[in-house]
Each structure stands twice: as structure tokens, then as C-alpha cells.
Design a protein around this motif. Structure first.
Motif, mmCIF file in Angstrom:
data_model
loop_
_atom_site.group_PDB
_atom_site.id
_atom_site.type_symbol
_atom_site.label_atom_id
_atom_site.label_comp_id
_atom_site.label_asym_id
_atom_site.label_seq_id
_atom_site.Cartn_x
_atom_site.Cartn_y
_atom_site.Cartn_z
ATOM 1 N N ALA A 23 -12.631 8.014 8.640
ATOM 2 C CA ALA A 23 -13.476 7.717 9.792
ATOM 3 C C ALA A 23 -12.720 7.951 11.086
ATOM 4 O O ALA A 23 -11.549 7.593 11.191
ATOM 5 N N LYS A 24 -13.371 8.563 12.042
ATOM 6 C CA LYS A 24 -12.840 8.711 13.405
ATOM 7 C C LYS A 24 -11.369 9.090 13.463
ATOM 8 O O LYS A 24 -10.564 8.454 14.120
ATOM 9 N N GLY A 25 -10.985 10.122 12.718
ATOM 10 C CA GLY A 25 -9.632 10.643 12.824
ATOM 11 C C GLY A 25 -8.581 9.924 11.999
ATOM 12 O O GLY A 25 -7.392 10.134 12.205
ATOM 13 N N PHE A 26 -8.976 9.065 11.086
ATOM 14 C CA PHE A 26 -7.989 8.437 10.220
ATOM 15 C C PHE A 26 -8.516 8.383 8.794
ATOM 16 O O PHE A 26 -9.700 8.560 8.534
ATOM 17 N N THR A 27 -7.603 8.146 7.879
ATOM 18 C CA THR A 27 -7.953 7.945 6.483
ATOM 19 C C THR A 27 -7.177 6.751 5.952
ATOM 20 O O THR A 27 -6.105 6.422 6.471
ATOM 21 N N ILE A 28 -7.728 6.109 4.965
ATOM 22 C CA ILE A 28 -7.003 5.056 4.252
ATOM 23 C C ILE A 28 -6.817 5.551 2.830
ATOM 24 O O ILE A 28 -7.777 5.936 2.155
ATOM 25 N N LEU A 29 -5.556 5.565 2.409
ATOM 26 C CA LEU A 29 -5.185 6.040 1.078
ATOM 27 C C LEU A 29 -4.649 4.894 0.251
ATOM 28 O O LEU A 29 -3.901 4.054 0.762
ATOM 29 N N ARG A 30 -5.027 4.877 -1.019
ATOM 30 C CA ARG A 30 -4.475 3.906 -1.963
ATOM 31 C C ARG A 30 -3.685 4.685 -3.006
ATOM 32 O O ARG A 30 -4.240 5.544 -3.688
ATOM 33 N N LEU A 31 -2.403 4.397 -3.127
ATOM 34 C CA LEU A 31 -1.547 5.038 -4.114
ATOM 35 C C LEU A 31 -1.231 4.052 -5.226
ATOM 36 O O LEU A 31 -1.021 2.860 -4.963
ATOM 37 N N VAL A 71 -14.858 -1.189 9.976
ATOM 38 C CA VAL A 71 -13.739 -0.288 9.745
ATOM 39 C C VAL A 71 -12.790 -0.995 8.788
ATOM 40 O O VAL A 71 -12.315 -2.090 9.074
ATOM 41 N N PRO A 72 -12.541 -0.394 7.617
ATOM 42 C CA PRO A 72 -11.658 -1.057 6.665
ATOM 43 C C PRO A 72 -10.236 -1.173 7.207
ATOM 44 O O PRO A 72 -9.805 -0.389 8.041
ATOM 45 N N VAL A 73 -9.538 -2.157 6.715
ATOM 46 C CA VAL A 73 -8.152 -2.384 7.101
ATOM 47 C C VAL A 73 -7.285 -2.122 5.868
ATOM 48 O O VAL A 73 -7.546 -2.664 4.796
ATOM 49 N N ALA A 74 -6.268 -1.287 6.026
ATOM 50 C CA ALA A 74 -5.363 -0.980 4.920
ATOM 51 C C ALA A 74 -4.446 -2.168 4.667
ATOM 52 O O ALA A 74 -3.908 -2.760 5.607
ATOM 53 N N ALA A 75 -4.256 -2.500 3.407
ATOM 54 C CA ALA A 75 -3.432 -3.660 3.030
ATOM 55 C C ALA A 75 -2.008 -3.573 3.593
ATOM 56 O O ALA A 75 -1.437 -4.576 3.995
ATOM 57 N N ASP A 76 -1.446 -2.344 3.619
ATOM 58 C CA ASP A 76 -0.077 -2.170 4.125
ATOM 59 C C ASP A 76 -0.048 -1.596 5.538
ATOM 60 O O ASP A 76 1.014 -1.137 5.997
ATOM 61 N N GLY A 77 -1.186 -1.591 6.207
ATOM 62 C CA GLY A 77 -1.242 -1.079 7.577
ATOM 63 C C GLY A 77 -0.826 0.380 7.628
ATOM 64 O O GLY A 77 -1.307 1.195 6.845
ATOM 65 N N THR A 78 0.095 0.692 8.514
ATOM 66 C CA THR A 78 0.587 2.069 8.664
ATOM 67 C C THR A 78 2.003 2.220 8.106
ATOM 68 O O THR A 78 2.675 3.211 8.381
ATOM 69 N N ALA A 122 6.031 1.486 2.431
ATOM 70 C CA ALA A 122 5.486 0.628 1.370
ATOM 71 C C ALA A 122 5.085 1.440 0.142
ATOM 72 O O ALA A 122 4.916 0.884 -0.945
ATOM 73 N N CYS A 123 4.953 2.748 0.295
ATOM 74 C CA CYS A 123 4.524 3.611 -0.814
ATOM 75 C C CYS A 123 5.666 4.048 -1.720
ATOM 76 O O CYS A 123 5.416 4.623 -2.778
ATOM 77 N N ALA A 124 6.895 3.802 -1.333
ATOM 78 C CA ALA A 124 8.049 4.291 -2.106
ATOM 79 C C ALA A 124 8.014 3.839 -3.560
ATOM 80 O O ALA A 124 8.438 4.568 -4.449
ATOM 81 N N ASP A 125 7.459 2.650 -3.809
ATOM 82 C CA ASP A 125 7.387 2.151 -5.188
ATOM 83 C C ASP A 125 6.126 2.625 -5.915
ATOM 84 O O ASP A 125 5.902 2.264 -7.066
#
Length: 160
Positions: free
Chosen positions: A145-153, A39-46, A50-53
Motif C-alpha cells: 500500500a502507498k509505496g510500502f510492503t509488509i513481508l513475513r519471512l 494500515v497494517p503494522v509489521a511486528a518487527d517494524g522496519t 530481525a530477519c537474520a534468524d
């Protein structure tokens, strides 16, 4: 002790027979459990803040609003839903900007162009590896996967 010796001798004879018949050694099959997918781990977690920039990688497990700086000309960016193979995103443009698109075949977008009283908006369904562009921000779906997504902005190249 004699039984252990006979077993070792039988294995040795079988190994020699394999080498003679095949010209190589035989491989021994073992019951190895199948590897679990990682299961991948998002760099900024939840941390959606962190996406504001405009640069982040976050894990999302429910419908949420992703905050963005005004420079991206997106008034609202929402994760609307997360399916088994794709995430659905909705973007609302700020006045003066209304450019929405998908890159590649793993994304489909429906656009409602601005009117005098409504801003432009788009709804995109994006599968893993797909890329959605809303004005000055690009969103790539890294995993679903399993009810979550990882997004890269990231800021869209050539974005407004």
C-alpha cells in the motif's frame, strides 16, 4: 416550544406508521463517513536485522537487502521494487542450493539456474497473500500500500 413538540410528534407518528406497514421499526439513515482502510503494522517494524534468524515481519518502503543466516542457503535476498499491488523480490542462492518456487497464484517466478561460474537466482513478483520460497526461506507478502510492503519471512517447510 410548540415547533419542537410538533417535530417530536411527527417522528413518533412516522415510527408508528413504519411499524404498522412493515411489521417492524424503520431504520433511520444517517450520513456516516466511509471507514478508512487500516494500515497494517509489521511486528518487527522496519528492523531488517530481525530477519537474520529467518523469522520476521518487516515493513519495507524502498529497495533493500534483507540479511539472512547462512543456514537458509540464500546469499542475497533483495526487495527490488514495490508496485501498487505487488512486491518484486530477487534471491541469489549460495553454492550447492538452487530451489525456487511460488505457492499459489499470487506469485510468479523467473529462475536462472546455476552455471559453473554463476549461482542460481530468481526474481519473483508477489501480490498480497502470495508466497515465494527461496531454498530454505519462505517470504509472504502481507500488504502492499502507498509505496510500502509488509513481508513475513519464515523458514520454509522442508527447506534445505
Amino acid at each position: 416550544m410548540a415547533a419542537a413538540y410538533r417535530t417530536k410528534a411527527a417522528v413518533a407518528v412516522a415510527g408508528v406508521a413504519c411499524a404498522v406497514m412493515l411489521g417492524t421499526g424503520c431504520t433511520r439513515q444517517t450520513d456516516v463517513p466511509a471507514a478508512r482502510p487500516t494500515v497494517p503494522v509489521a511486528a518487527d517494524g522496519t528492523d531488517l536485522a530481525a530477519c537474520a534468524d529467518g523469522s520476521c515481519e518487516v515493513r519495507v518502503d524502498r529497495p533493500v537487502r534483507i540479511p539472512l543466516g547462512r543456514q537458509f542457503m540464500v546469499a542475497d535476498l533483495h526487495v527490488v521494487s514495490i508496485g501498487k499491488t505487488a512486491a518484486t523480490l530477487k534471491a541469489v542462492a549460495t553454492p550447492g542450493g538452487s530451489s525456487f518456487s511460488c505457492a499459489g497464484d499470487r506469485c510468479s517466478v523467473s529462475v536462472k539456474y546455476p552455471t559453473s561460474d554463476q549461482p542460481g537466482m530468481a526474481t519473483a513478483t508477489v501480490s498480497v497473500g502470495g508466497h515465494f520460497i527461496a531454498n530454505g526461506i519462505g517470504v509472504t507478502v502481507v500488504a502492499v500500500a502507498k509505496g510500502f510492503t509488509i513481508l513475513r519471512l519464515a523458514p520454509a517447510s522442508g527447506g534445505q
